[in-house]
Design an enzyme around this catalytic site. Structure first.
Site, short mmCIF file in Angstrom:
data_model
loop_
_atom_site.label_atom_id
_atom_site.label_comp_id
_atom_site.label_asym_id
_atom_site.label_seq_id
_atom_site.Cartn_x
_atom_site.Cartn_y
_atom_site.Cartn_z
N GLY A 191 0.79 -1.24 0.00
CA GLY A 191 0.00 0.00 0.00
C GLY A 191 0.81 1.28 0.00
N ASP A 317 10.86 6.12 -6.23
CA ASP A 317 10.13 4.89 -5.94
C ASP A 317 11.02 3.67 -6.16
OD1 ASP A 317 7.99 3.25 -5.12
OD2 ASP A 317 7.46 2.83 -7.20
N ASP A 319 11.91 1.83 -3.80
CA ASP A 319 11.56 0.84 -2.77
C ASP A 319 12.84 0.20 -2.19
OD1 ASP A 319 8.93 1.43 -3.43
OD2 ASP A 319 8.27 -0.64 -3.33
N ARG A 344 16.07 -2.44 -6.33
CA ARG A 344 15.44 -1.78 -7.48
C ARG A 344 16.34 -0.67 -8.01
NH1 ARG A 344 9.23 -1.72 -6.34
NH2 ARG A 344 9.13 0.48 -6.91
N TRP A 491 9.99 -10.95 -15.25
CA TRP A 491 9.12 -10.62 -14.12
C TRP A 491 8.82 -11.87 -13.28
CZ3 TRP A 491 8.95 -5.69 -13.13
CH2 TRP A 491 8.06 -5.21 -12.16
CA CA Z 1 6.56 1.69 -4.29
#
Ligand code: CA
Ligand code: CA
Length: 583
Positions: A191, A317, A319, A344, A491
């Site tokens: 989230g 982003d 992460d 990432r 992926w």
């Molecule tokens: Ca994220």
């Protein structure tokens, strides 16, 4: 038709009648070496995804054939990112839209199916996927898109207990496979794109009773339950909001959306945390702990034992959720208790898993634009301020900050798809992608249940020929030993075996087996839809089996900008394929 149904029933009775013992903590700890079952997500709690089996090897794999394929059916397809589990001749596998199936491993016949009844307002950021179950005693436990944990009876698929982990209306969901450690089922939450507060929680696996909760944004209080009493378990980090301005820590993100691993040597859970919220970093000066970090957590109390932040003050982003995998190596005659993670942000990190200390870091992608490198002592990135997306407040109308080209894209040098570590080659096999993004910031404010980004972006391929690269990386030198380029972005997860093979799937539908030492293609089979799941292997009656879930979807077609156009011809699906050698 009738005969078929009867044979399925007889099979089900045979399976139910066979000597079955419940899954114990000891079974779970021993999962990597016990070849007759698959009891953990990651093929062992350390998640090395390495099997000591070698019947299927570089000599025999060319004869490997599918023995059955099981369809999840229905109109609900989309991304299938599950890793199946196997116990006593039954496979337990999840599918999109929070479904669980029990399948006979000999025939592919369905034994039962569980469909979670999902409310209309669920808010999964990145497709309606699920990554798998946990097994404990006679229970099959999984998390749902409306942020619940559900425990099912392994013979009937009937609900034994159900717990609400968080409020889906605030943007929480669960897609990761939970893990079971010392009788507790441990879960994270998704989230981060909705300004939730990330956390890790432990529940009694048999009853579903909450044991402890540990928020992952600095300043939030944790709790532990003892004899039915709720007690404070310490504030996460130091003071409230120390590395956050004002009240932003109250909606700080740091979602623990990929779940975790456990290392019995040091008795710690390893969980990663996602981006600080919102994406627009100019709104939240500071390191924004514990976002974009790896955490070592005490499994008995939920205490954070150490943290290592890969992208402090994350503005892309990037992460920091990617799996941290334990491995040992020898240096100067001593065994180093290490762990590695491929972030990432494009850097791979080797940490001391006892205390989280940085040992070394190196790029595992061809190009990184957002940082000039890593501090050799601390591993902290050396930022290139010119390459941080600009502050909207500096623009004429205050609506859009300076756009920058960032490499990798926010979908990452590597995203959720788990890498594997081979105990034979001592290499990590990293499913990675070469792509960039234009990214810019916009003003935003937190509103419950609404996207909380303050950013816009377009993802682009770096090369015409390929985006995906499966890499064999040496964690001791940081060198890429070999690579396999793939047109579409990778992926799905990777599996390494003692048969000198590395298995993985591609969005084009291929299950491939590569030579672990050289990267040569030894096997390929097209499963009919893109593979974004993780392969497993196990043995039954002296034969080695291999299974993988096929079904294209996930974040790439939803978030991938220019890249989404490149893969839009790929068909959806939802099938478990199972393979073995001829007798
Ligand atoms: Ca994220
Ligand atoms: Ca096992």
């Amino acid at each position: 038709m009738k005969r078929f149904a009867l044979s399925a029933l007889v099979t089900a009775m045979t399976v139910a009648g066979a000597a079955q013992a419940g899954v114990t903590d000891k079974d779970i700890l021993n999962d990597q070496m016990s070849t007759g079952d698959v009891l953990t997500n990651g093929m062992g709690l350390r998640a090395q995804r390495y099997s000591p089996m070698d019947k299927i090897n570089t000599k025999t794999v060319k004869d490997m054939r599918p023995v059955w394929a099981f369809s999840f059916g229905g109109e609900k397809q989309r991304g299938q990112e599950s890793q199946p589990m196997v116990k006593d001749g039954v496979m337990y596998v999840t599918a999109s839209y929070s479904r669980v199936f029990a399948v006979d491993t000999k025939t592919g016949d369905e034994l039962w199916e569980y469909n979670a009844r999902l409310p209309d307002g669920i808010m999964p950021c990145c497709d309606v996927i699920n990554r798998g179950v946990a097994l404990y005693d006679d229970l099959v436990i999984f998390g749902t898109l409306d942020a619940k944990l559900v425990a099912l009876n392994n013979k009937t698929g009937k609900v034994v207990w159900k717990k609400t982990v968080e409020d889906y209306k605030a943007g929480y969901s669960i897609t990761a496979a939970p893990i079971v450690v010392k009788g507790k089922v441990i879960t994270g939450v998704s989230g981060g794109e909705f300004g939730i507060v990330g956390k890790v929680e432990a529940y009694d696996a048999k009853t579903g009773k909450l044991a402890w909760t540990r928020p992952t944004v600095e300043g939030h209080m944790g709790y532990i339950w003892k004899d039915g009493k709720k007690m404070e378990n310490g504030i996460s980090g130091g003071e409230a909001g120390k590395t956050w301005p004002g009240d932003l820590w109250k909606s700080g993100g740091a979602a623990t959306w990929l779940g975790g691993t456990y290392d019995p040597d040091v008795d710690l859970l390893f969980f990663g945390t996602g981006n600080p919220a919102p994406w627009n970093s100019h709104l939240r000066p500071g390191d924004n702990l514990f976002s974009s970090s790896r955490l070592g957590i005490d499994p008995d109390t939920g205490k954070i034992a150490w943290h290592f932040q890969t992208t402090p003050h994350d503005g892309w982003d990037y992460d920091g959720v990617n799996e941290l995998i334990s491995f040992d190596y020898k240096a100067n005659g001593k065994t180093v208790k290490a762990a590695a993670t491929a972030d990432r942000n494009g850097f791979m990190y080797v940490l001391n898993r006892e205390n989280g200390d940085f040992i070394r870091g190196f790029p595992f992608v061809d190009k990184i634009s957002w940082a000039k490198g890593l501090d050799a002592k601390t591993g902290r990135p050396i930022y290139d301020d010119a390459n941080r997306p600009g502050n909207p407040a500096d623009s004429k109308d205050g609506k859009k900050g300076k756009s920058v080209l960032a490499i990798p894209s926010f979908l990452g040098g590597k995203n959720w798809m788990p890498m594997a570590y081979s105990q034979d080659t001592e290499l990590f096999y990293v499913p990675s992608n070469e792509w960039s993004m234009d990214i810019w910031n916009e003003p935003t404010a937190y509103k419950k249940g609404a996207a909380y980004l303050g950013a816009g972006f377009t993802i682009k391929a770096l090369k015409d020929e390929y985006i995906g690269v499966l890499r064999a990386m040496d964690p001791k030198t940081g060198k890429e030993v070999w690579r396999f380029n793939n047109y579409a972005p990778l992926w799905g997860g990777v599996l390494a075996t003692k048969g000198n093979l590395v298995f993985f799937g591609t969005p084009e539908g291929y299950l491939r087996g590569l030579n672990a030492k050289t990267g040569e293609v030894e096997y390929e089979f097209n499963t009919g839809s893109g593979i974004v799941g993780s392969p497993i292997t196990w043995e039954e009656n002296g034969e080695q089996f291999l299974s993988v879930v096929s079904g294209w979807g996930g974040a790439v077609p939803l978030w991938g900008g220019e890249v989404a156009k490149r893969v839009k011809h790929l068909n959806q699906g939802g099938t478990v394929w199972t393979f073995k050698l001829p007798k």
